[in-house]
Design a protein around this motif. Structure first.
Motif, PDB file in Angstrom:
ATOM      1  N   MET A  42       0.976  -1.222   0.040  1.00 26.20           N
ATOM      2  CA  MET A  42       0.122  -0.049   0.125  1.00 26.20           C
ATOM      3  C   MET A  42       0.889   1.295   0.080  1.00 26.20           C
ATOM      4  O   MET A  42       1.837   1.368   0.737  1.00 26.20           O
ATOM      5  N   PRO A  43       0.735   2.190  -0.806  1.00 33.43           N
ATOM      6  CA  PRO A  43       1.228   3.437  -0.995  1.00 33.43           C
ATOM      7  C   PRO A  43       1.301   4.079   0.420  1.00 33.43           C
ATOM      8  O   PRO A  43       0.290   3.996   1.007  1.00 33.43           O
ATOM      9  N   ALA A  44       2.175   4.744   0.775  1.00 39.46           N
ATOM     10  CA  ALA A  44       2.175   5.668   2.153  1.00 39.46           C
ATOM     11  C   ALA A  44       1.486   6.883   2.147  1.00 39.46           C
ATOM     12  O   ALA A  44       0.835   6.838   3.035  1.00 39.46           O
ATOM     13  N   ASP A  45       1.392   7.639   1.045  1.00 39.11           N
ATOM     14  CA  ASP A  45       0.412   8.617   0.750  1.00 39.11           C
ATOM     15  C   ASP A  45      -0.627   8.227   0.305  1.00 39.11           C
ATOM     16  O   ASP A  45      -0.985   8.041  -1.109  1.00 39.11           O
ATOM     17  N   LEU A  46      -2.012   7.959   0.991  1.00 41.09           N
ATOM     18  CA  LEU A  46      -3.274   7.526   0.622  1.00 41.09           C
ATOM     19  C   LEU A  46      -3.734   8.683  -0.108  1.00 41.09           C
ATOM     20  O   LEU A  46      -3.827   9.840   0.503  1.00 41.09           O
ATOM     21  N   PRO A  47      -4.875   8.572  -0.997  1.00 42.27           N
ATOM     22  CA  PRO A  47      -5.654   9.665  -1.363  1.00 42.27           C
ATOM     23  C   PRO A  47      -6.668   9.975  -0.304  1.00 42.27           C
ATOM     24  O   PRO A  47      -7.015   9.226   0.566  1.00 42.27           O
ATOM     25  N   PRO A  48      -7.201  11.220  -0.412  1.00 39.95           N
ATOM     26  CA  PRO A  48      -8.117  11.804   0.654  1.00 39.95           C
ATOM     27  C   PRO A  48      -9.433  10.640   0.508  1.00 39.95           C
ATOM     28  O   PRO A  48      -9.710  10.124  -0.652  1.00 39.95           O
ATOM     29  N   LEU A  49      -9.799  10.507   1.621  1.00 39.04           N
ATOM     30  CA  LEU A  49     -11.307   9.532   2.019  1.00 39.04           C
ATOM     31  C   LEU A  49     -12.307  10.194   1.019  1.00 39.04           C
ATOM     32  O   LEU A  49     -12.687  11.573   1.216  1.00 39.04           O
ATOM     33  N   ASN A  50     -13.090   9.566   0.154  1.00 37.28           N
ATOM     34  CA  ASN A  50     -14.282   9.874  -0.398  1.00 37.28           C
ATOM     35  C   ASN A  50     -15.303   9.644   0.339  1.00 37.28           C
ATOM     36  O   ASN A  50     -16.044   8.436   0.044  1.00 37.28           O
ATOM     37  N   LEU A  51     -15.864  10.306   1.203  1.00 37.45           N
ATOM     38  CA  LEU A  51     -16.855   9.789   2.202  1.00 37.45           C
ATOM     39  C   LEU A  51     -18.135  10.634   1.884  1.00 37.45           C
ATOM     40  O   LEU A  51     -18.352  11.968   1.604  1.00 37.45           O
ATOM     41  N   LEU A  52     -19.141   9.744   1.581  1.00 37.06           N
ATOM     42  CA  LEU A  52     -20.384  10.233   1.377  1.00 37.06           C
ATOM     43  C   LEU A  52     -21.657   9.990   2.309  1.00 37.06           C
ATOM     44  O   LEU A  52     -22.109   8.833   2.369  1.00 37.06           O
ATOM     45  N   PRO A  53     -21.883  10.811   3.188  1.00 38.64           N
ATOM     46  CA  PRO A  53     -22.995  10.758   4.332  1.00 38.64           C
ATOM     47  C   PRO A  53     -24.365  10.405   3.436  1.00 38.64           C
ATOM     48  O   PRO A  53     -24.668  11.125   2.443  1.00 38.64           O
ATOM     49  N   ASP A  54     -24.982   9.650   3.805  1.00 37.58           N
ATOM     50  CA  ASP A  54     -26.192   9.007   3.363  1.00 37.58           C
ATOM     51  C   ASP A  54     -27.029   7.911   4.405  1.00 37.58           C
ATOM     52  O   ASP A  54     -27.145   7.113   4.377  1.00 37.58           O
ATOM     53  N   PRO A  55     -27.457   8.843   5.469  1.00 36.35           N
ATOM     54  CA  PRO A  55     -27.818   8.366   6.674  1.00 36.35           C
ATOM     55  C   PRO A  55     -29.102   7.413   6.420  1.00 36.35           C
ATOM     56  O   PRO A  55     -29.914   7.803   5.502  1.00 36.35           O
ATOM     57  N   LEU A  56     -29.368   6.239   6.877  1.00 33.41           N
ATOM     58  CA  LEU A  56     -30.527   5.619   6.946  1.00 33.41           C
ATOM     59  C   LEU A  56     -31.764   6.281   7.719  1.00 33.41           C
ATOM     60  O   LEU A  56     -31.545   7.042   8.672  1.00 33.41           O
ATOM     61  N   PRO A  57     -33.006   6.166   7.205  1.00 37.40           N
ATOM     62  CA  PRO A  57     -34.037   6.968   7.524  1.00 37.40           C
ATOM     63  C   PRO A  57     -34.350   6.584   9.277  1.00 37.40           C
ATOM     64  O   PRO A  57     -34.723   7.446   9.888  1.00 37.40           O
ATOM     65  N   TYR A  58     -33.964   5.548   9.785  1.00 34.60           N
ATOM     66  CA  TYR A  58     -33.910   5.111  11.349  1.00 34.60           C
ATOM     67  C   TYR A  58     -32.815   5.670  11.992  1.00 34.60           C
ATOM     68  O   TYR A  58     -32.584   5.354  13.139  1.00 34.60           O
ATOM     69  N   GLU A  59     -31.858   6.115  11.510  1.00 38.98           N
ATOM     70  CA  GLU A  59     -30.385   6.433  12.172  1.00 38.98           C
ATOM     71  C   GLU A  59     -30.653   7.031  13.565  1.00 38.98           C
ATOM     72  O   GLU A  59     -30.089   6.551  14.411  1.00 38.98           O
ATOM     73  N   SER A  60     -31.636   8.107  13.687  1.00 41.53           N
ATOM     74  CA  SER A  60     -31.699   8.872  15.122  1.00 41.53           C
ATOM     75  C   SER A  60     -32.518   7.968  15.880  1.00 41.53           C
ATOM     76  O   SER A  60     -32.879   8.430  17.140  1.00 41.53           O
ATOM     77  N   ARG A  61     -33.032   7.024  15.525  1.00 39.33           N
ATOM     78  CA  ARG A  61     -33.800   5.892  16.531  1.00 39.33           C
ATOM     79  C   ARG A  61     -32.866   4.948  17.041  1.00 39.33           C
ATOM     80  O   ARG A  61     -33.109   4.228  18.109  1.00 39.33           O
ATOM     81  N   LEU A  62     -31.657   4.797  16.724  1.00 40.54           N
ATOM     82  CA  LEU A  62     -30.751   4.155  17.105  1.00 40.54           C
ATOM     83  C   LEU A  62     -30.086   4.551  18.599  1.00 40.54           C
ATOM     84  O   LEU A  62     -30.304   5.787  18.781  1.00 40.54           O
ATOM     85  N   GLU A  63     -29.641   3.852  19.492  1.00 43.07           N
ATOM     86  CA  GLU A  63     -29.339   4.193  20.851  1.00 43.07           C
ATOM     87  C   GLU A  63     -27.824   4.749  20.427  1.00 43.07           C
ATOM     88  O   GLU A  63     -27.042   4.572  19.701  1.00 43.07           O
ATOM     89  N   SER A  64     -27.703   6.027  21.147  1.00 40.77           N
ATOM     90  CA  SER A  64     -26.444   6.814  21.006  1.00 40.77           C
ATOM     91  C   SER A  64     -25.386   6.377  22.046  1.00 40.77           C
ATOM     92  O   SER A  64     -25.776   5.883  22.929  1.00 40.77           O
ATOM     93  N   ARG A  65     -24.109   6.757  21.834  1.00 36.12           N
ATOM     94  CA  ARG A  65     -23.241   6.381  22.787  1.00 36.12           C
ATOM     95  C   ARG A  65     -21.915   7.388  22.565  1.00 36.12           C
ATOM     96  O   ARG A  65     -21.861   8.178  21.757  1.00 36.12           O
ATOM     97  N   ALA A  66     -21.120   7.476  24.032  1.00 34.54           N
ATOM     98  CA  ALA A  66     -20.054   8.216  23.886  1.00 34.54           C
ATOM     99  C   ALA A  66     -18.857   7.505  23.082  1.00 34.54           C
ATOM    100  O   ALA A  66     -18.749   6.464  22.782  1.00 34.54           O
ATOM    101  N   PRO A  67     -17.902   8.542  22.623  1.00 32.28           N
ATOM    102  CA  PRO A  67     -16.835   8.107  21.790  1.00 32.28           C
ATOM    103  C   PRO A  67     -16.076   7.237  22.347  1.00 32.28           C
ATOM    104  O   PRO A  67     -15.226   6.298  21.904  1.00 32.28           O
ATOM    105  N   GLU A  68     -16.121   7.519  23.898  1.00 34.02           N
ATOM    106  CA  GLU A  68     -15.231   6.526  24.731  1.00 34.02           C
ATOM    107  C   GLU A  68     -15.440   4.910  24.724  1.00 34.02           C
ATOM    108  O   GLU A  68     -14.689   4.406  24.953  1.00 34.02           O
ATOM    109  N   GLN A  69     -16.657   4.559  24.445  1.00 33.84           N
ATOM    110  CA  GLN A  69     -17.218   3.268  24.223  1.00 33.84           C
ATOM    111  C   GLN A  69     -16.722   2.543  23.132  1.00 33.84           C
ATOM    112  O   GLN A  69     -16.724   1.491  23.233  1.00 33.84           O
ATOM    113  N   VAL A  70     -16.113   3.291  22.089  1.00 38.44           N
ATOM    114  CA  VAL A  70     -15.514   2.541  20.861  1.00 38.44           C
ATOM    115  C   VAL A  70     -14.203   2.157  20.979  1.00 38.44           C
ATOM    116  O   VAL A  70     -13.387   2.916  21.099  1.00 38.44           O
TER     117      VAL A  70
END
Length: 193
Positions: free
Chosen positions: A1-29
């Motif tokens: 793998m090359p050391a300099d990777l291209p920028p991430l092509n991130l496409l936000p596309d939330p599922l309709p029920y995303e906000s109904r999922l349980e939330s969590r603190a970043p420290e849990q991950v």
């Protein structure tokens, strides 16, 4: 793998029920789980993700991120929510799905357990870039696992119930663990026997 990777092509596309999922603190991950969709394409994976399987909460099964064969990364669920992707590990993990046919459409047929489709170089490069970004965003993130590492359940084969097959085999034998682990700081986690 090359050391300099291209920028991430991130496409936000939330599922309709995303906000109904349980939330969590970043420290849990502290864990990322790698999956393959075991479906023919991203469109079918999206349709599956949108399916409501848990009537009480109005939610379904989905990873947080989907990496398509062209290297595009689709965010279906923000990591601040607990997604349903790996039994017993959801509260602590981020699920990443790689579009790949896997055993589709005969997932549990004993005669069709090969997972022959290779992952594309664009997919693996995008995955590594995503893992590097997640590692920077989540300081307690330290482990990575395949779905097959954590769900080792065996079930009766759909073609012959006297035979057993693995319930989950993803990301499967075509996944380049060596390349991925060499490019990130995460340690591979395996379930206790």
């Amino acid at each position: 793998m090359p050391a300099d990777l291209p920028p991430l092509n991130l496409l936000p596309d939330p599922l309709p029920y995303e906000s109904r999922l349980e939330s969590r603190a970043p420290e849990q991950v502290d864990l990322v789980v790698i999956h393959c969709t075991e479906l023919p394409d991203l469109k079918t994976a999206r349709e599956f993700g949108e399916s409501v399987l848990y009537q009480e909460s109005g939610t379904g099964n989905s990873g947080h991120f989907y990496v398509d064969r062209d290297g595009s990364v689709h965010q279906y669920i923000q990591p601040r929510y607990v997604a349903h992707h790996t039994r017993g590990y959801n509260p602590r993990s981020i699920g990443i799905e790689l579009v790949n046919t896997g055993r589709y459409p005969n997932w549990l047929d004993s005669r069709h357990q090969a997972m022959d489709e290779p992952y594309t170089a664009l997919q693996i490069t995008a995955l590594i870039r995503l893992l590097q970004e997640l590692s920077a965003q989540y300081p307690r993130l330290q482990f990575i696992a395949g779905h097959e590492d954590l769900d080792t359940t065996r079930v009766p084969a759909s073609d012959d119930p006297s035979l057993e097959v693995a319930r989950k085999r993803d990301p499967g034998p075509q996944f380049p663990w060596g390349d991925v682990l060499a490019a990130i700081r995460l340690v591979r986690l395996q379930a206790a026997p």
